[in-house]
Design a protein around this motif. Structure first.
Motif, short mmCIF file in Angstrom:
data_model
loop_
_atom_site.label_atom_id
_atom_site.label_comp_id
_atom_site.label_asym_id
_atom_site.label_seq_id
_atom_site.Cartn_x
_atom_site.Cartn_y
_atom_site.Cartn_z
N VAL A 1 0.86 -1.18 0.00
CA VAL A 1 0.00 0.00 0.00
C VAL A 1 0.90 1.22 0.00
O VAL A 1 1.79 1.34 0.84
CB VAL A 1 -0.92 0.03 1.24
CG1 VAL A 1 -1.60 1.39 1.37
CG2 VAL A 1 -1.98 -1.06 1.14
N VAL A 2 0.70 2.12 -0.95
CA VAL A 2 1.48 3.35 -0.98
C VAL A 2 0.53 4.55 -0.90
O VAL A 2 -0.39 4.67 -1.70
CB VAL A 2 2.40 3.44 -2.22
CG1 VAL A 2 1.60 3.39 -3.52
CG2 VAL A 2 3.26 4.69 -2.17
N ASP A 3 0.75 5.37 0.11
CA ASP A 3 -0.06 6.58 0.32
C ASP A 3 0.78 7.78 -0.11
O ASP A 3 1.79 8.10 0.51
CB ASP A 3 -0.43 6.68 1.80
CG ASP A 3 -1.33 7.88 2.09
OD1 ASP A 3 -1.47 8.76 1.22
OD2 ASP A 3 -1.89 7.94 3.20
N CYS A 4 0.35 8.43 -1.16
CA CYS A 4 1.12 9.54 -1.75
C CYS A 4 0.63 10.90 -1.27
O CYS A 4 1.08 11.93 -1.80
CB CYS A 4 1.07 9.46 -3.27
SG CYS A 4 1.78 7.93 -3.92
N ALA A 5 -0.27 10.95 -0.32
CA ALA A 5 -0.73 12.19 0.31
C ALA A 5 -1.36 13.16 -0.69
O ALA A 5 -1.40 14.36 -0.43
CB ALA A 5 0.42 12.88 1.07
N THR B 1 -3.07 1.79 -4.04
CA THR B 1 -2.80 3.21 -3.88
C THR B 1 -3.80 3.90 -2.96
O THR B 1 -4.99 3.56 -2.93
CB THR B 1 -2.82 3.94 -5.23
OG1 THR B 1 -4.10 3.77 -5.85
CG2 THR B 1 -1.74 3.40 -6.16
N VAL B 2 -3.29 4.87 -2.22
CA VAL B 2 -4.08 5.78 -1.39
C VAL B 2 -3.53 7.18 -1.65
O VAL B 2 -2.32 7.36 -1.82
CB VAL B 2 -3.94 5.44 0.12
CG1 VAL B 2 -4.65 6.48 0.97
CG2 VAL B 2 -4.46 4.05 0.42
N GLY B 3 -4.39 8.17 -1.70
CA GLY B 3 -3.92 9.55 -1.87
C GLY B 3 -3.24 9.80 -3.20
O GLY B 3 -2.19 10.45 -3.25
N THR B 4 -3.85 9.33 -4.28
CA THR B 4 -3.27 9.54 -5.61
C THR B 4 -4.23 10.27 -6.54
O THR B 4 -4.16 10.13 -7.76
CB THR B 4 -2.87 8.20 -6.25
OG1 THR B 4 -4.01 7.31 -6.26
CG2 THR B 4 -1.73 7.55 -5.49
N ASP B 5 -5.13 11.07 -5.97
CA ASP B 5 -6.09 11.85 -6.77
C ASP B 5 -6.05 13.32 -6.36
O ASP B 5 -7.03 13.86 -5.83
CB ASP B 5 -7.51 11.30 -6.59
CG ASP B 5 -7.64 9.88 -7.11
OD1 ASP B 5 -7.40 9.67 -8.30
OD2 ASP B 5 -7.95 8.99 -6.30
N PRO B 6 -4.95 14.00 -6.61
CA PRO B 6 -4.85 15.40 -6.19
C PRO B 6 -5.79 16.30 -6.98
O PRO B 6 -5.99 16.11 -8.17
CB PRO B 6 -3.39 15.75 -6.49
CG PRO B 6 -2.99 14.81 -7.59
CD PRO B 6 -3.72 13.53 -7.31
N ASN B 7 -6.36 17.28 -6.27
CA ASN B 7 -7.21 18.26 -6.94
C ASN B 7 -6.77 19.69 -6.64
O ASN B 7 -7.49 20.64 -6.92
CB ASN B 7 -8.68 18.06 -6.54
CG ASN B 7 -8.92 18.24 -5.04
OD1 ASN B 7 -8.07 18.78 -4.33
ND2 ASN B 7 -10.07 17.81 -4.57
N GLY B 8 -5.56 19.83 -6.06
CA GLY B 8 -5.05 21.14 -5.72
C GLY B 8 -5.36 21.57 -4.30
O GLY B 8 -4.72 22.47 -3.76
N LEU B 9 -6.38 20.93 -3.70
CA LEU B 9 -6.83 21.34 -2.37
C LEU B 9 -6.80 20.22 -1.34
O LEU B 9 -7.09 20.46 -0.16
CB LEU B 9 -8.26 21.89 -2.47
CG LEU B 9 -8.45 23.10 -3.38
CD1 LEU B 9 -9.93 23.43 -3.52
CD2 LEU B 9 -7.69 24.31 -2.87
N ALA C 1 -5.48 6.16 7.25
CA ALA C 1 -6.11 5.65 6.02
C ALA C 1 -5.26 4.57 5.39
O ALA C 1 -5.78 3.54 4.92
CB ALA C 1 -6.32 6.81 5.03
N ALA C 2 -3.94 4.77 5.36
CA ALA C 2 -3.05 3.76 4.79
C ALA C 2 -3.03 2.51 5.65
O ALA C 2 -3.01 1.38 5.13
CB ALA C 2 -1.65 4.32 4.63
#
Length: 447
Positions: free
Chosen positions: A179-183, A204-212, A225-226
């Motif tokens: 499991v990799v959490d990319c924040a 994957t966790v935290g791989t959908d950045p939206n800028g915010l 979460a991870a």
């Protein structure tokens, strides 16, 4: 020479509020461009990376304007981990590197980190000189000497190949579920791709950045979460990165979190066995647990402590000729491979040890018994610094008296956020709670 703009890791603050304004970023770009252009001859280049914050676009443009106004050619990498900037500054023969990131801070914050032509972060003295230039104003280049800007599309891939090259030749991660959490940060593409290319089964966790949403209930500062994903998917291990991927926390197959101290203990012992740990020394900060120091001492190794900040760890490593260091928070610095903390690279070293030994993550991630440690943060406002208040000074003196011969106390102002950090270590957990909570109460009374 004093520094007021710069903290422990560059300039940082809330976007669109001093000092993190577009106007100041432009002035900083001009100052650092003029400073490094004066140091070198020939073609003048700067590489600029950023994380996934919405304000990164604004600061990228402002810095580029300031840099090109002094004749620097800006090479724009887009979203890449901080260590990629250190690497590409040297490999692209640039005069300096810049990373736009507030690391583990919330999305509303941003920051600007600088790397010299050697790929290492700037010293306090150099930062002070640049700050003086910002205040004094900078002479722009002549019209025909203004710099250019261009996008570099393959910077991320160059970095990924370097990271994979730190593993022993032929080693693969087949059969390991990670499991990799990319924040939702800078490594949201890089980390999963590297792990997949090396053969791992990647969740994957935290791989959908939206800028915010960078660091928003994910990453190394919020590993729950991870940890839950590790348990839910039956993974062998979890890797938790922060927003710019220069730090990491490990999660074993049971969902238990291990910090940077545990990782440094594992690697120091392993490198010492292989006669790779230079000077028999690990460099860490005053925040590292006393248990780590005892673990090293039992093996004839020593711990060199520095003030908080991975930059100070690296400075001590370079001065002493040592090659391994880091922070409890998860910065792991291996100067045989990189010029700054690299979360993904460190994670691969842990995975390599799993492959080499055939051991579970839980057997590798708890090298020593921690001395009970309690850390609390108190946020303060725009008034006087709480540490200057008489009631706080008295509380600290009283706590030091209670801990004499029993433990240690560390009180400091954060260099990246408006926080007072109160930390103590003591075998007596009741006493530990008493001294920390007592100081926190006095700081909150004046914060």
């Amino acid at each position: 020479m004093s520094r007021t703009l710069f903290g422990t890791d560059g300039v940082r603050g809330t976007a669109n509020a001093y000092p993190m304004t577009a106007e100041l970023a432009l002035m900083l770009g001009a100052a650092v461009g003029r400073y490094f252009r004066n140091e070198h001859s020939g073609v003048h280049r700067v590489v600029i990376g950023k994380d996934t914050r919405l304000s990164g676009y604004m600061f990228e443009n402002a810095l580029t304007a300031g840099l090109t106004s002094t004749g620097m050619n800006a090479l724009l990498l887009g979203p890449v981990p901080t260590p990629a900037v250190g690497l590409l500054t040297t490999s692209m023969r640039a005069d300096l590197g810049i990373m736009i990131s507030a690391s583990h801070n919330p999305a509303a914050d941003n920051g600007i980190k600088f790397f010299g032509p050697d790929g290492f972060k700037l010293s306090d003295d150099v930062e002070a000189e640049i700050e003086a230039m910002v205040l004094a104003g900078v002479r722009p280049a002549q019209p025909n000497n203004i710099g250019r800007a261009r996008r570099i599309d393959d910077g991320r891939f160059r970095y990924q190949e370097r990271v994979k090259g730190t593993l022993p030749s032929g080693l693969r991660l087949d059969g390991i579920k990670v499991v990799v959490d990319c924040a939702n940060g800078a490594a949201y593409k890089t980390a999963p791709e590297v792990l997949w290319e090396l053969g791992a089964d990647v969740v994957t966790v935290g791989t959908d950045p939206n800028g915010l949403n960078i660091n928003d209930n994910c990453g190394s500062t919020k590993p729950a979460a991870a940890a839950e994903a590790v348990r839910r998917h039956g993974a062998d291990v979890g890797l938790c990165l922060d927003g710019d991927a220069d730090r990491i926390l490990m999660i074993d197959e049971n969902g238990r979190v291990a910090d940077g101290d545990q990782f440094m203990a594992l690697l120091a012992a392993r490198w010492a066995e292989e006669d790779r740990l230079k000077g028999g020394t690990l460099v860490a900060t005053v925040m590292s647990n006393l248990g780590l120091e005892r673990f090293l001492g039992d093996r004839g190794l020593r711990l060199e402590r520095t003030k908080v900040g991975d930059r100070y760890v690296v400075e001590a490593m370079r001065a002493g000729g040592w090659n391994l260091g880091g922070e409890q928070s998860g910065h792991i610095v291996m100067t045989d491979y990189a010029t700054t903390g690299d979360g993904l690279m460190a994670g691969l070293q842990f995975l390599a040890e799993m492959v080499r030994t055939g051991k579970k993550a839980s057997d590798l991630a708890q090298s020593f018994e921690r001395v009970p440690q309690l850390l609390k943060n108190v946020r303060y406002g725009d008034g006087p610094l709480p540490l200057d208040a008489d009631n706080v000074k008295k509380a600290i003196r009283d706590a030091e008296g209670l801990l004499t011969g029993k433990g240690r106390l560390l009180i400091r102002k954060s260099g990246t956020e408006p926080l007072i950090r109160v930390m103590a270590e003591c075998e007596d957990e009741d006493l530990l709670s008493q001294v920390v909570n007592g100081i926190v109460a006095e700081v909150e009374a004046v914060a």
